[in-house]
Design a protein around this motif. Structure first.
Motif, PDB file in Angstrom:
ATOM      1  N   GLU A 538       0.846  -1.191   0.000  1.00  7.20           N
ATOM      2  CA  GLU A 538       0.000   0.000   0.000  1.00  7.20           C
ATOM      3  C   GLU A 538       0.885   1.246   0.000  1.00  7.20           C
ATOM      4  O   GLU A 538       1.947   1.245   0.617  1.00  7.20           O
ATOM      5  N   MET A 539       0.428   2.270  -0.684  1.00 11.53           N
ATOM      6  CA  MET A 539       1.163   3.539  -0.688  1.00 11.53           C
ATOM      7  C   MET A 539       0.199   4.683  -0.949  1.00 11.53           C
ATOM      8  O   MET A 539      -0.951   4.469  -1.373  1.00 11.53           O
ATOM      9  N   SER A 540       0.676   5.893  -0.662  1.00 11.61           N
ATOM     10  CA  SER A 540      -0.124   7.089  -0.923  1.00 11.61           C
ATOM     11  C   SER A 540       0.628   7.969  -1.906  1.00 11.61           C
ATOM     12  O   SER A 540       1.851   8.106  -1.827  1.00 11.61           O
ATOM     13  N   ILE A 541      -0.118   8.545  -2.839  1.00 11.96           N
ATOM     14  CA  ILE A 541       0.469   9.435  -3.837  1.00 11.96           C
ATOM     15  C   ILE A 541      -0.417  10.679  -3.948  1.00 11.96           C
ATOM     16  O   ILE A 541      -1.610  10.634  -3.619  1.00 11.96           O
ATOM     17  N   PRO A 542       0.127  11.802  -4.385  1.00 14.08           N
ATOM     18  CA  PRO A 542      -0.695  13.007  -4.536  1.00 14.08           C
ATOM     19  C   PRO A 542      -1.795  12.811  -5.577  1.00 14.08           C
ATOM     20  O   PRO A 542      -1.727  11.907  -6.421  1.00 14.08           O
ATOM     21  N   TYR A 543      -2.793  13.638  -5.498  1.00 15.07           N
ATOM     22  CA  TYR A 543      -3.928  13.592  -6.411  1.00 15.07           C
ATOM     23  C   TYR A 543      -3.441  13.715  -7.860  1.00 15.07           C
ATOM     24  O   TYR A 543      -2.729  14.655  -8.218  1.00 15.07           O
ATOM     25  N   CYS A 544      -3.800  12.713  -8.702  1.00 16.29           N
ATOM     26  CA  CYS A 544      -3.261  12.654 -10.072  1.00 16.29           C
ATOM     27  C   CYS A 544      -4.275  13.093 -11.121  1.00 16.29           C
ATOM     28  O   CYS A 544      -4.030  12.925 -12.325  1.00 16.29           O
ATOM     29  N   GLU A 545      -5.441  13.590 -10.695  1.00 16.82           N
ATOM     30  CA  GLU A 545      -6.465  14.109 -11.611  1.00 16.82           C
ATOM     31  C   GLU A 545      -6.946  13.051 -12.595  1.00 16.82           C
ATOM     32  O   GLU A 545      -7.327  13.352 -13.725  1.00 16.82           O
ATOM     33  N   GLY A 546      -6.914  11.777 -12.177  1.00 17.16           N
ATOM     34  CA  GLY A 546      -7.451  10.706 -13.007  1.00 17.16           C
ATOM     35  C   GLY A 546      -6.620  10.331 -14.211  1.00 17.16           C
ATOM     36  O   GLY A 546      -7.139   9.773 -15.183  1.00 17.16           O
ATOM     37  N   HIS A 547      -5.303  10.609 -14.188  1.00 18.51           N
ATOM     38  CA  HIS A 547      -4.450  10.294 -15.334  1.00 18.51           C
ATOM     39  C   HIS A 547      -3.961   8.850 -15.322  1.00 18.51           C
ATOM     40  O   HIS A 547      -3.255   8.428 -16.240  1.00 18.51           O
ATOM     41  N   GLY A 548      -4.289   8.068 -14.295  1.00 18.15           N
ATOM     42  CA  GLY A 548      -3.890   6.661 -14.256  1.00 18.15           C
ATOM     43  C   GLY A 548      -2.427   6.458 -13.948  1.00 18.15           C
ATOM     44  O   GLY A 548      -1.802   5.532 -14.469  1.00 18.15           O
ATOM     45  N   GLU A 549      -1.847   7.320 -13.142  1.00 20.79           N
ATOM     46  CA  GLU A 549      -0.424   7.229 -12.816  1.00 20.79           C
ATOM     47  C   GLU A 549      -0.079   5.912 -12.129  1.00 20.79           C
ATOM     48  O   GLU A 549       0.974   5.331 -12.385  1.00 20.79           O
ATOM     49  N   CYS A 550      -0.985   5.431 -11.272  1.00 22.19           N
ATOM     50  CA  CYS A 550      -0.724   4.184 -10.532  1.00 22.19           C
ATOM     51  C   CYS A 550      -0.625   2.988 -11.489  1.00 22.19           C
ATOM     52  O   CYS A 550       0.296   2.176 -11.393  1.00 22.19           O
ATOM     53  N   GLU A 551      -1.581   2.889 -12.405  1.00 24.12           N
ATOM     54  CA  GLU A 551      -1.629   1.751 -13.316  1.00 24.12           C
ATOM     55  C   GLU A 551      -0.542   1.828 -14.379  1.00 24.12           C
ATOM     56  O   GLU A 551       0.057   0.808 -14.746  1.00 24.12           O
TER      57      GLU A 551
END
Length: 824
Positions: A538-551
C-alpha cells in the motif's frame, strides 16, 4: 564446608535483595496510585490550578481566568465545583480586595443564573460562554462604576475586553478540564485539546508572576521547563507552539516578559530539532536560545539571571522521570510512543476479534460434532427399535396367553428369534412366501396366526417411523456439513484477521527512492507481504487528476523491482486536489480465462431448462458451471438456476466445493417429495497454476482441446436430488496456456441425429475446429449440432467454452535503474 556456607549465604543475600527490590517496586507503584488518586479523583489538582488562576492577571489588572475556570468545572465536574470555588477565592485574596470582590460576585452570579439558563435552553453547555461574557462585563461595570466610582470610558472598554477574554477562555477550559480530571485510556489528544491544554498551563504560569527565588523569576523557570518537556516529548511543532503561546500569555500578563516569547519559541524550535540527542540535545537548544536572546534582549547586565533561570529549568527537566515523558507522549499524535501505543491497541483489538471468531468457529465445530453423533450406532438403534416393536406385539398378544410363562421364561431366545425373523420378513415383504418359517412358528405358538397378523399390522407403522428417522438423520447430516463448512470459513477468517504487516524497512526504502528518482512523489510505502504470488503493498500518492499514474507508471516499476507482474488492486482517490490518494498493489494471477457461451431452448422457445454461471472467486479460482434441470421450460429453468445460485453463494463464502455440492444435494433432496433433479457440471480453475478440478454430477463429458489433441473428461455420478446420501468422483486435470475447455449439456452432446457414438463424433468436430476464439467455438459447435437435426432443436442446449491464457500485463515494465533488483 566453608564453600557450601558461602554459597548458601550468597543465595540468601540474593533472595533477600530480590525481595527488597520487589517490596520497593510495589511501594513505588502504590505511591504513584495514591498520588494519582489524590490529584485526579480527589481534585487536589483543581485546587492548585484554581489557586494560580485566581491570582493570574492580564495587563496587571484584568482577571479573566477565574470565572471561566469555575464555569467549566461547574459544568463538567460539578462534584469538584466547591474545591474550585475555594481555590479561586484563596488565589484572589493574595491580590487585592477589588479582585476578590469581583471573583466572588461573578461566581455567585453564575450559580444563580445558570439555573435559569438550564430552564430555557435544552443545550445549556453551548450557552455557558455567553453567560460568562454577560456576567463578567456586568459585574465588572457594577463594581467599577458604583462601588469604586471609576467612571471613565477606559474602564468600560477594559471591562468588555476582560469579558471577551472570558468568553474565549471558557471555550478553552471546557475542553481542558476533562483532560485533567478523567483518566484517558488508549485515546489520542486532538490538536484543539493540545492547544487548549497549553493555554491552561500558560495561564497557570501567569499566577506565579511575582514569585521569585534568590532573584530568579519562578514563572520563567517553569515556562522554560514546560517548553523543554513538550519539545522533548512531541518535537519541533509542539515545542515551538508551546513557546509562542506561553510567551504570549506571559507577555500579556507583564509587558516586561515580552522578550520571553522569542526566547521560549526559539528554545522550543531548537529543542525539537535536537530531540534526537535526547535530553542533552533539548537542554542544549534551550541554553543556546537563552544566550542569543538574552544578549539581544536586555544586554550583558541581565544575562546572568536569565542563564541561571534556564539552568534551573534544565535541572528540573533532567529530574523528570522517563516514565512521565513516555506517558505524556502516548497521547500526542506523531510521537513514536503514540504510534506504538496505537499499534498495540489495534493489535489487541485484532487479537480479541480473532479470538472471538476462533471461538465461534469452535462452537460451530462442536455443534457439527453434536449433529453428527447420534448417541449410538445405526445397528444399535435398529436393535432397540426391534425390541420396542416386539414388546408392543407381545403386550397385545402374549399377555393373556396361558403359555406365556413357558414361551418367555423357559424358551425366551427361541420365541424372540422366531418373532424377530417374522418381523424382518414382513418388513421386506417376503413373509407370505416363507412357508417354512410360518410352519415352524405355528408349531411353537398356540396363537401363531394372531401374532403374525399383529406383526403385519404393526410393521407398517414401524416402516413409517424408520423412514422418518432416516429423514431426520439426513437433515442432521446436512446441518453438520454446513456447520463444518462455516467453522472452516470462520477459522480461515480468524487467521486472516491476525495478518500483520511485516518489517520490510529496506524494501520500502528501495521502492520509495526508486519512485522518487523516477520523479514520482510518494507519501508513504507500506509492505504487508512479499510472498511470491501474494504480494501486498500500500502507498499514498498526490492527487493525479485521473491520469492513471498508478496503473501506467507505479505498477510497471514495481513489477520490475519485484520480478513479477504487479497490478492495482484497490484505489481510493483523494477528495481534494491537494490531498493524497491511497492505492493498494498486489500480484496478478498467472493465468486468465476467456469464455464464450451459446445456448438455445427446446423448439426455439425463450426459456431454457439449462443454466450456466461463470464467477471469479476471491480464493484465486475461476468457477464454470452448467446445470440441466429435469425436463424443459420454466420449471426446469427454475430448478437448474436455483442450483447454480446456491452453488455460487456457498462458493463465494470460501466453503470447499465438495461440501458445497453435498449441501446443495441434501437441500434439493429434502425440500420436496417431487421427483425433480438437476445435473451439475462444475470446473474449478486455479488461476495461479491452471490446475482444474471437475465435479460432474449426472452431467455429460467435457473436452479439452490442446492443439490437435482432444482430451475427454468424464465421471459417473447420479444427478443431484435423487439420493439423499451420495458420493461423487472428483477428476483433476492440469490445463495449460492455450487450452480450450468445452463444457456442454446433454442436449448438445446427445443432440446429433443418426450418430451411434456421440463421443467420437464430438471429438472429431472439436478437432476439426479452425479457430481458438471461445465464442466462435461455442457458436460453431451449436450450429453443427442443430444442422444435424435439420434445424430442429429437440432439447435445451448449452455450450460453454473457456480458453486458458497467460496473463499478459496491459503495461510493460519500466526499469527502476539502480533499484531494479528484487526487493525480496
Amino acid at each position: 564446608m566453608e564453600r557450601i556456607e558461602r554459597s548458601w549465604i550468597n543465595q540468601i543475600s540474593e533472595v533477600s535483595l530480590n525481595q527488597t527490590q520487589a517490596v520497593f517496586s510495589r511501594w513505588i507503584r502504590h505511591l504513584k496510585l495514591r498520588i494519582g488518586h489524590l490529584f485526579i479523583h480527589k481534585g487536589f489538582l483543581l485546587l492548585v490550578i484554581g489557586f494560580l488562576l485566581g491570582r493570574a492577571l492580564i495587563l496587571s489588572k484584568l482577571t479573566p481566568f477565574a470565572l471561566p475556570f469555575f464555569a467549566a468545572v461547574y459544568t463538567m465536574r460539578r462534584d469538584k465545583a466547591g474545591l474550585a470555588f475555594v481555590a479561586l477565592m484563596a488565589g484572589s485574596l493574595t491580590l487585592s480586595f477589588e479582585t476578590t470582590l469581583f471573583v466572588f460576585t461573578a461566581m455567585f452570579s453564575f450559580l444563580v443564573f445558570y439555573g435559569l439558563v438550564k430552564k430555557f435552553f435544552s443545550d445549556s453547555l453551548k450557552m455557558i460562554p455567553f453567560v460568562v461574557f454577560c456576567l463578567s462585563a456586568s459585574t465588572k461595570l457594577v463594581i467599577t462604576y458604583f462601588l469604586l466610582e471609576n467612571k471613565t470610558m477606559y474602564e468600560a472598554v477594559m471591562a468588555f475586553v476582560e469579558a471577551g477574554l472570558g468568553f474565549v477562555l471558557t471555550l478553552i477550559f471546557i475542553q481542558s478540564i476533562p483532560l485533567l480530571t478523567v483518566r484517558k485510556h488508549k485515546q489520542a489528544l486532538r490538536a484543539e485539546e493540545v492547544i487548549s491544554l497549553i493555554i491552561l498551563l500558560a495561564s497557570m504560569l501567569t499566577g506565579m508572576i511575582g514569585w521569585s527565588f534568590y532573584g530568579l523569576s519562578l514563572e520563567h523557570i517553569m515556562s522554560r521547563y514546560l517548553v523543554l518537556l513538550l519539545a522533548f516529548v512531541a518535537g519541533t511543532t509542539i515545542g515551538s507552539t508551546v513557546g509562542v503561546v506561553t510567551g504570549l500569555i506571559l507577555s500579556l500578563a507583564n509587558v516586561e516578559n515580552l522578550y520571553e516569547m522569542s526566547l521560549l519559541a526559539f528554545a522550543g524550535l531548537l529543542g525539537g530539532l535536537l530531540k534526537e540527542g535526547r535530553k542533552i540535545g533539548v537542554a542544549f537548544g534551550l541554553f543556546i536560545a537563552t544566550l542569543l536572546i538574552g544578549l539581544y534582549g536586555n544586554g550583558k547586565a541581565d544575562i546572568v539571571p536569565t542563564v541561571m533561570e534556564s539552568c534551573l529549568a534544565i535541572v528540573l527537566f533532567w529530574c523528570t522521570p522517563s516514565s512521565l515523558t513516555k506517558k505524556i507522549s502516548k497521547y500526542i499524535p506523531g510521537t513514536v510512543e503514540y504510534a506504538n501505543e496505537q499499534q498495540q491497541y489495534v493489535r489487541k483489538i485484532r487479537d480479541v476479534t480473532a479470538q472471538r471468531v476462533a471461538q465461534f468457529s469452535h462452537v460451530f465445530q462442536a455443534l457439527a460434532n453434536s449433529f453428527s453423533t447420534y448417541g449410538f450406532s445405526s445397528e444399535e438403534y435398529d436393535e432397540k427399535e426391534i425390541d420396542y416393536f416386539l414388546s408392543g406385539v407381545t403386550e397385545k398378544t402374549c399377555q393373556t396367553c396361558f403359555k406365556k410363562e413357558q414361551c418367555w421364561s423357559y424358551h425366551f431366545d427361541t420365541t424372540y428369534g422366531y418373532m424377530k425373523r417374522i418381523m424382518l420378513e414382513a418388513d421386506n415383504g417376503d413373509l407370505v412366501s416363507n412357508h417354512k418359517l410360518l410352519r415352524e412358528w405355528d408349531r411353537h405358538c398356540v396363537k401363531a396366526n394372531k401374532v403374525v397378523e399383529m406383526i403385519e399390522k404393526e410393521v407398517a407403522l414401524y416402516q413409517a417411523n424408520k423412514k422418518l428417522r432416516k429423514q431426520v438423520n439426513e437433515s442432521r447430516k446436512l446441518v453438520a456439513e454446513q456447520l463444518i463448512g462455516v467453522s472452516q470459513v470462520m477459522e480461515d477468517f480468524a487467521t486472516e484477521i491476525q495478518r500483520e504487516r511485516e518489517n520490510h524497512y529496506l524494501q520500502e526504502e528501495q521502492i520509495f527512492h526508486a519512485l522518487q528518482e523516477f520523479g514520482i512523489e510518494v507519501g508513504y510505502v507500506d509492505i504487508y507481504s512479499l510472498e511470491k504470488g501474494n504480494i501486498d503493498i500500500e502507498m499514498s500518492i498526490p492527487y493525479c487528476e485521473g491520469h492513471g499514474e498508478c496503473e501506467k507508471l507505479i505498477a510497471p516499476m514495481l513489477s520490475d523491482i519485484l520480478g513479477e507482474t504487479i497490478v492495482v488492486k484497490r484505489e481510493e482517490c483523494a477528495v481534494y486536489p491537494n490531498d493524497y490518494c491511497r492505492v493498494a498493489f498486489g500480484s496478478t494471477k498467472t493465468f486468465t480465462v476467456d469464455t464464450g457461451v451459446a445456448y438455445a431452448a427446446k423448439g426455439g422457445g425463450l426459456v431454457s431448462g439449462d443454466s450456466y454461471s461463470m464467477i471469479e472467486l476471491a480464493t484465486g479460482k475461476y468457477a464454470i458451471a452448467i446445470s440441466d434441470g429435469m425436463g424443459n421450460g420454466e420449471r426446469a429453468h427454475s430448478e437448474s438456476n436455483e442450483t447454480l445460485q446456491l452453488l455460487q453463494k456457498i462458493l463465494q463464502t470460501g466453503i470447499d466445493e465438495s461440501i458445497a455440492i453435498k449441501s446443495i444435494n441434501s437441500i434439493l433432496s429434502l425440500r420436496t417429495t417431487d421427483e425433480i433433479f438437476s445435473t451439475l457440471d462444475l470446473a474449478m480453475i486455479d488461476l495461479q497454476d491452471a490446475s482444474t478440478k471437475f465435479l460432474k454430477i449426472g452431467s455429460t463429458p467435457s473436452f479439452v482441446k490442446r492443439g490437435d489433441k482432444v482430451i475427454k473428461i468424464e465421471a459417473s455420478n447420479l444427478p443431484m436430488g435423487i439420493l439423499k446420501e451420495f458420493e461423487f468422483e472428483i477428476v483433476t486435470e492440469q490445463l495449460k496456456a492455450g487450452d480450450l475447455l468445452i463444457m456442454m449439456s446433454d442436449g448438445v452432446f446427445e443432440g446429433p441425429s443418426h450418430v451411434e457414438n456421440h463421443e467420437l463424433w464430438m471429438k472429431r468436430k472439436i478437432k476439426e475446429l479452425q479457430t481458438n476464439d471461445p465464442q466462435e467455438v461455442a457458436d460453431l459447435i451449436m450450429e453443427e449440432v442443430i444442422r444435424t437435426r435439420s434445424g430442429r432443436i429437440e432439447d435445451d442446449m448449452t455450450v460453454v467454452v473457456a480458453k486458458i491464457k497467460h496473463n499478459t500485463p496491459k503495461w510493460a515494465t519500466i526499469p527502476a535503474y539502480m533499484y531494479a533488483k528484487k526487493a525480496q
